[in-house]
Motif scaffolding. Structure first.
Motif, PDB file in Angstrom:
ATOM      1  N   PHE A 603      36.833  44.025  37.024  1.00  0.00           N
ATOM      2  CA  PHE A 603      38.228  44.033  37.422  1.00  0.00           C
ATOM      3  C   PHE A 603      38.358  44.272  38.917  1.00  0.00           C
ATOM      4  N   ILE A 604      39.443  43.773  39.472  1.00  0.00           N
ATOM      5  CA  ILE A 604      39.895  44.187  40.801  1.00  0.00           C
ATOM      6  C   ILE A 604      41.298  44.760  40.652  1.00  0.00           C
ATOM      7  N   ILE A 605      41.507  45.955  41.151  1.00  0.00           N
ATOM      8  CA  ILE A 605      42.834  46.542  41.260  1.00  0.00           C
ATOM      9  C   ILE A 605      43.247  46.472  42.720  1.00  0.00           C
ATOM     10  N   GLY A 606      44.418  45.892  42.974  1.00  0.00           N
ATOM     11  CA  GLY A 606      44.867  45.721  44.343  1.00  0.00           C
ATOM     12  C   GLY A 606      46.284  46.178  44.550  1.00  0.00           C
ATOM     13  N   PHE A 607      46.971  45.569  45.482  1.00  0.00           N
ATOM     14  CA  PHE A 607      48.349  45.916  45.791  1.00  0.00           C
ATOM     15  C   PHE A 607      49.259  45.328  44.717  1.00  0.00           C
ATOM     16  N   SER A 608      49.448  46.049  43.657  1.00  0.00           N
ATOM     17  CA  SER A 608      50.308  45.613  42.558  1.00  0.00           C
ATOM     18  C   SER A 608      49.849  44.276  41.980  1.00  0.00           C
ATOM     19  N   ARG A 609      48.566  43.943  42.161  1.00  0.00           N
ATOM     20  CA  ARG A 609      48.000  42.716  41.625  1.00  0.00           C
ATOM     21  C   ARG A 609      46.653  43.069  40.995  1.00  0.00           C
ATOM     22  N   TYR A 610      46.352  42.361  39.911  1.00  0.00           N
ATOM     23  CA  TYR A 610      45.160  42.697  39.146  1.00  0.00           C
ATOM     24  C   TYR A 610      44.428  41.412  38.777  1.00  0.00           C
ATOM     25  N   TYR A 611      43.109  41.408  38.976  1.00  0.00           N
ATOM     26  CA  TYR A 611      42.295  40.229  38.738  1.00  0.00           C
ATOM     27  C   TYR A 611      41.107  40.598  37.846  1.00  0.00           C
ATOM     28  N   ILE A 612      40.638  39.613  37.091  1.00  0.00           N
ATOM     29  CA  ILE A 612      39.467  39.808  36.257  1.00  0.00           C
ATOM     30  C   ILE A 612      38.548  38.611  36.417  1.00  0.00           C
ATOM     31  N   THR A 613      37.250  38.856  36.354  1.00  0.00           N
ATOM     32  CA  THR A 613      36.264  37.791  36.353  1.00  0.00           C
ATOM     33  C   THR A 613      35.393  37.919  35.118  1.00  0.00           C
ATOM     34  N   ASN A 614      35.024  36.792  34.554  1.00  0.00           N
ATOM     35  CA  ASN A 614      34.108  36.753  33.423  1.00  0.00           C
ATOM     36  C   ASN A 614      32.830  35.995  33.757  1.00  0.00           C
ATOM     37  N   ASN A 615      32.619  35.718  35.047  1.00  0.00           N
ATOM     38  CA  ASN A 615      31.413  34.994  35.439  1.00  0.00           C
ATOM     39  C   ASN A 615      30.835  35.528  36.738  1.00  0.00           C
ATOM     40  N   PHE A 616      30.781  36.838  36.815  1.00  0.00           N
ATOM     41  CA  PHE A 616      30.137  37.527  37.931  1.00  0.00           C
ATOM     42  C   PHE A 616      30.814  37.278  39.263  1.00  0.00           C
ATOM     43  N   GLY A 617      32.124  37.067  39.246  1.00  0.00           N
ATOM     44  CA  GLY A 617      32.849  36.904  40.488  1.00  0.00           C
ATOM     45  C   GLY A 617      32.874  35.496  41.028  1.00  0.00           C
ATOM     46  N   ASN A 618      32.386  34.531  40.272  1.00  0.00           N
ATOM     47  CA  ASN A 618      32.436  33.142  40.730  1.00  0.00           C
ATOM     48  C   ASN A 618      33.849  32.576  40.678  1.00  0.00           C
ATOM     49  N   SER A 619      34.661  33.077  39.758  1.00  0.00           N
ATOM     50  CA  SER A 619      36.066  32.685  39.692  1.00  0.00           C
ATOM     51  C   SER A 619      36.859  33.874  39.180  1.00  0.00           C
ATOM     52  N   TRP A 620      38.180  33.841  39.473  1.00  0.00           N
ATOM     53  CA  TRP A 620      39.027  34.984  39.169  1.00  0.00           C
ATOM     54  C   TRP A 620      40.304  34.537  38.474  1.00  0.00           C
ATOM     55  N   LEU A 621      40.766  35.391  37.586  1.00  0.00           N
ATOM     56  CA  LEU A 621      42.034  35.174  36.898  1.00  0.00           C
ATOM     57  C   LEU A 621      42.963  36.325  37.231  1.00  0.00           C
ATOM     58  N   GLU A 622      44.155  35.993  37.755  1.00  0.00           N
ATOM     59  CA  GLU A 622      45.147  37.034  38.040  1.00  0.00           C
ATOM     60  C   GLU A 622      45.997  37.258  36.801  1.00  0.00           C
ATOM     61  N   PHE A 623      46.218  38.522  36.490  1.00  0.00           N
ATOM     62  CA  PHE A 623      47.067  38.840  35.353  1.00  0.00           C
ATOM     63  C   PHE A 623      48.521  38.598  35.715  1.00  0.00           C
ATOM     64  N   THR A 624      49.191  37.854  34.881  1.00  0.00           N
ATOM     65  CA  THR A 624      50.610  37.573  35.096  1.00  0.00           C
ATOM     66  C   THR A 624      51.463  38.130  33.974  1.00  0.00           C
ATOM     67  N   GLU A 625      50.836  38.845  33.006  1.00  0.00           N
ATOM     68  CA  GLU A 625      51.628  39.430  31.933  1.00  0.00           C
ATOM     69  C   GLU A 625      52.510  40.539  32.476  1.00  0.00           C
ATOM     70  N   GLU A 626      53.331  41.083  31.588  1.00  0.00           N
ATOM     71  CA  GLU A 626      54.251  42.142  31.976  1.00  0.00           C
ATOM     72  C   GLU A 626      53.495  43.452  32.156  1.00  0.00           C
ATOM     73  N   VAL A 627      52.701  43.518  33.191  1.00  0.00           N
ATOM     74  CA  VAL A 627      51.890  44.704  33.449  1.00  0.00           C
ATOM     75  C   VAL A 627      52.581  45.548  34.512  1.00  0.00           C
ATOM     76  N   PRO A 628      52.834  46.817  34.257  1.00  0.00           N
ATOM     77  CA  PRO A 628      53.513  47.645  35.259  1.00  0.00           C
ATOM     78  C   PRO A 628      52.641  47.898  36.475  1.00  0.00           C
ATOM     79  N   THR A 629      53.281  48.113  37.611  1.00  0.00           N
ATOM     80  CA  THR A 629      52.529  48.469  38.802  1.00  0.00           C
ATOM     81  C   THR A 629      52.208  49.953  38.771  1.00  0.00           C
ATOM     82  N   GLY A 630      51.363  50.349  39.698  1.00  0.00           N
ATOM     83  CA  GLY A 630      50.989  51.753  39.774  1.00  0.00           C
ATOM     84  C   GLY A 630      49.646  52.044  39.172  1.00  0.00           C
TER      85      GLY A 630
END
Length: 848
Positions: A603-630
């Motif tokens: 995972f990457i936790i950033g400025f109110s943005r969250y990303y996940i990789t399933n291939n060792f960081g070769n590509s990333w998916l940003e979460f767009t669901e209703e995820v609260p910040t903080g």
């Protein structure tokens, strides 16, 4: 304008804490407290409510702070109510009440605060007060003349017209139909139809009307600007004006009885009348910037709360009509409104989700919500986890043993070991853990947090900062970095830590990572690198990466930095051991890296943005669901489950449906003459490059005979087949296995199949392949002697559906095909019988 003010002493504490957190956390903690308008000038270092929300999408702000509805991926475990400031509270009895606050938040309880539901208000405006007379009709007032009305016990609200635009700070319902509201710019409103309509009332005084209280339907008073009190004895038809002490505004008033009245307000002002409000005694000021609520339980004893000042916050008590005030035994933070009920039960509300309750005498208050400012979390298994509270008060450390549903502060955690924030927590096994904070101290537990002690630390020249991050390469060897240039190492399981580097107080180390026992990097400022286990560290002055927040290296060549930026490139990758760094354009706002046990998955936790990789960081998916910040930290006890923590007690469980490891559900071999047919299936695949097929005659020496490409990542069932064509049909045993290989080179072996080649030594009926199937499947069987063979299909009732085969066969290996086009979906059975006496039955499934 309402100001939320702080004294110099407390403000210095908060500035220190804000600085520490600003160096280590995403930008989710307000660095300037919000001021709620009371009409006075703003102080330097504070931001007004209107300025704070200026230009922001209020619906988005509300979404960020309101409880998350479970998505089966994200589940909010705490606090399950809006994480906002609460300014109003009201109970109609000891069990049923409401709390109201920012962003249109309204919550209700019917069990004395044990649990709460979120009411639907259909607004994002600040709600200041909530009142009800009978528990059915509920009225709320707020900013810009807003009045909300509910007729279902405060479950849902609709807005009604007030005819005014001033903020409504005072509200009271006197019976089922009669009520009053008051606010800015001499606003006074009256309803006679249970809040459905409101009429303006003239009280004569040109001032702000801050609070209203009626003893009965005729006798009432208003606390006003300029230290004025307005009084009515005829139900609000006429009002008389009285000066109560000096000219400081009065924000709260309580009519104890017809003679005794108490009021309080700006700069800790509190006044008392014993003759019905005609004359007032002004008591010594409290060390508060504002007193916002005051309640007396008799003519002598009362309580007040207000915004912080000096070393005085929380609830204050008097037993001599306000001449002197003191803190009750337990007085949690709350500064906006008190509600004292008969029987020693009371409630209070305040900023940052402070909702408190007292029972048995109004003196012992406890928070109803876990609103810790979480900064780090670590789970040792699916149920057991630890979360660090980073507030400047220095802890505590919380623990859960039920998967994050309930948490308790560890009673023996040495908060006094830290003069400031607890920053990080890590465990090397289920029992052994470490906590780090100020002043660069490390505490250790060896009994799963039941007891803790301060470990030894030597060689650190600057001990003012805090321990910012731990990293262990194994249970005995680890490192820690500080916010003032220190790198510490342990080689004895954390009993003793010695300084490897003192880089100077201006170097803020944010993180540290080692590939192995020798090769490591730091993040923060210009990075440092070591190739000898930290005996020597070299600052990487030639790199463009600086002011970084996190670092991770997959191997000595491939690594990533998260760089502090909310708008520019923030994730950088190297493949040449840090000589060159390339920006990852698809990621913005990267700050901290968090890993599942499978390092391909992070995972990457950033400025109110969250990303996940399933291939060792070769590509990333940003979460767009209703995820609260903080969200500020993450821990995963296994590859499919993780826990996030954040500010104001936010705890989320993450059930990872994106992680689908290669799940081999079947692997079988069939012989057809000189052909060995291998069939296998996967239920799901994650980064599956493919399968090497290996063959052996002795299960010791293996030969790679082919490679079959995989399907990468999929949640669908995948079927594979391979035929090994043998040129000679010699009777022998062969062994086969699959080597499943991921794109990153990691691999896993299947079980080993044993295949007998040549004339079969026994009869055998295989499981059909594929199964379930549509539209076609294959059935293999072996015959060890000449015989008649019958294969028939039956339904689940035993009724014969069709005959698949019926004739004489010589010894050998055979395959028949079954087409399911004329069959319905469902479960069937096929049976093989021979005249030599062999019988076998297998089950198959058709899915259409």
């Amino acid at each position: 304008m309402k100001s939320k003010c702080f004294s110099a002493a407390l403000f210095l504490h908060l500035l220190l804490n804000s600085f520490i957190l600003s160096q280590t956390l995403p930008d989710t903690i307000d660095k300037q407290p919000i001021q709620y308008r009371r009409g006075i000038a703003l102080q330097e270092g504070y931001i007004s409510y209107d300025e704070y929300y200026s230009g922001k999408d209020m619906l988005e702000e509300k979404r960020r702070q309101f409880p998350l509805q479970s998505t089966d991926v994200w589940t909010e475990l705490n606090p399950k109510v809006p994480r906002v400031d609460y300014l109003g509270i009201h109970f109609i009895n000891k069990d049923t009440g409401w709390a109201a606050g920012d962003l249109g938040a309204m919550i209700k309880t019917t069990n004395g605060g044990s649990s709460w539901t979120v009411s639907q208000t259909n607004t994002t405006a600040l709600i200041l007060k909530v009142r009800s007379y009978n528990g059915v009709v509920v009225i709320a007032s707020g900013y810009n003349g807003m009045i909300l009305r509910s007729t279902d016990g405060g479950e849902t609200f609709t807005q009604v017209s007030s005819g005014v635009t001033g903020d409504l700070w005072g509200l009271q319902m006197l019976n089922d139909t009669l009520g009053f509201a008051c606010g800015l710019n001499q606003t006074l409103l009256k309803t006679t139809d249970a809040g459905l309509t409101w009429q303006p009332v003239s009280a004569g005084l040109n001032a702000h009307y801050w609070a209203i209280d009626f003893l009965n339907e005729q006798y009432g008073m208003i606390a006003c600007g300029g230290g004025k009190i307005l009084k009515t004895t005829d139900g609000g038809n006429t009002w008389t004006e009285h000066q109560a002490g000096d000219a400081n505004d009065l924000y709260a008033i309580d009519i104890i009885d017809s003679l005794h009245i108490v009021a309080a307000g700006l700069n800790g002002k509190n006044v008392y009348s014993s003759n019905g409000g005609i004359n007032w005694v002004q008591n010594n000021r409290l060390q508060h910037d504002e007193l916002n609520s005051i309640k007396f339980i008799n003519a002598d004893t009362g309580y007040t709360i207000g915004t912080y000042g000096g070393d005085s916050w929380g609830i204050r008590k008097t037993t001599n009509r306000g001449v002197t005030w003191f803190s009750p035994p337990s007085a949690n933070l709350s500064e906006w409104e008190l509600e004292l009920l008969p029987g020693g039960i009371g409630y209070s509300v305040g900023s940052t989700l402070w909702i408190n309750k007292t029972t048995g005498g109004y003196d012992n208050w406890e928070g109803l919500f876990l609103n810790a400012q979480f900064v780090d979390v670590f789970f040792t298994d699916e149920l057991t986890g630890y979360a660090a509270d980073g507030r400047w008060t220095g802890g505590p450390l919380y623990k859960t043993t039920d998967g994050g549903i309930t948490w308790f502060g560890l009673p023996n955690f040495p908060s006094n070991a830290f003069t400031g924030s607890l920053r990080c927590v890590i465990f090397t096994d289920s029992l052994t853990g470490f906590g780090g904070g100020m002043p660069a101290r490390i505490v250790k537990t060896t009994d799963a947090g039941n007891s803790w002690y301060v470990v030894n630390r030597t060689g650190l020249t600057d001990t003012i900062g805090l321990i910012n991050r731990f990293f262990f390469i194994n249970p005995t060897t680890g490192w820690a970095v500080t916010t003032r240039g220190g790198i510490l190492k342990t080689t004895d399981a954390g009993e003793n830590w010695f300084a490897q580097l003192n880089a100077g107080a201006n170097v803020i180390f944010q993180s540290i990572h080692f590939v192995d026992s020798l090769y490591g990097w730091t993040a923060g400022g210009r990075p440092y690198k070591t190739t000898d286990g930290g005996d020597s560290w070299v600052q990487q002055t030639n790199t463009t990466i600086w002011n970084s927040d996190d670092v991770y290296f997959q191997d000595i060549n491939t690594g990533w930095f998260g760089k502090y930026s909310s708008i520019n490139n923030s994730l950088f990758k190297t493949t040449d051991s840090g000589i060159n760094w390339d920006p990852i354009l698809e990621v913005t706002g990267a700050r901290k890296f968090y890993f599942f046990p499978d390092p391909i998955h992070w995972f990457i936790i950033g400025f109110s943005r969250y990303y996940i990789t399933n291939n060792f960081g070769n590509s990333w998916l940003e979460f767009t669901e209703e995820v609260p910040t903080g969200l500020v930290s993450f821990s995963a006890p296994n590859d499919k489950l993780g826990y996030f923590v954040g500010n104001l007690g936010l705890i989320l469980r993450y059930d990872d449906t994106t992680y689908v490891p290669v799940e081999l559900t079947s692997f079988a071999a069939n012989v057809n003459g000189n052909n060995i047919i291998l069939n296998w299936s996967t239920a799901s695949e994650l980064n599956n490059k493919g399968f090497e097929i290996e063959r052996s005659t002795n299960k010791t020496e293996w030969e790679i005979i082919d490679f079959i490409e995989g399907n990468g990542t999929t949640t669908e069932i995948s079927n594979y087949t391979f035929t090994d064509n043998l040129y000679e049909n010699n009777s022998q045993k062969l062994f086969y296995r699959l080597k499943q290989i991921d794109f990153d080179g990691t691999f896993e072996y299947s079980n080993i199949l044993e295949v007998e080649v040549g004339t079969p030594s026994e009869f055998f009926l295989s499981q059909n392949y594929p199964n379930p199937f549509n539209p076609e499947t294959k059935i293999d069987y072996r015959i060890s002697e000449e015989t008649f063979v019958n294969i028939s299909l039956y339904d689940v009732t035993g009724r014969k559906i069709k005959e698949l085969f019926n004739e004489k066969k010589q010894p050998g290996y055979y395959t028949i095909k079954l087409k399911g086009g004329e069959l319905s979906s469902g479960i069937y059975f096929y049976r093989l019988t021979t005249t030599s006496g062999y019988t076998a039955v297998k089950k198959l499934t058709i899915i259409k």
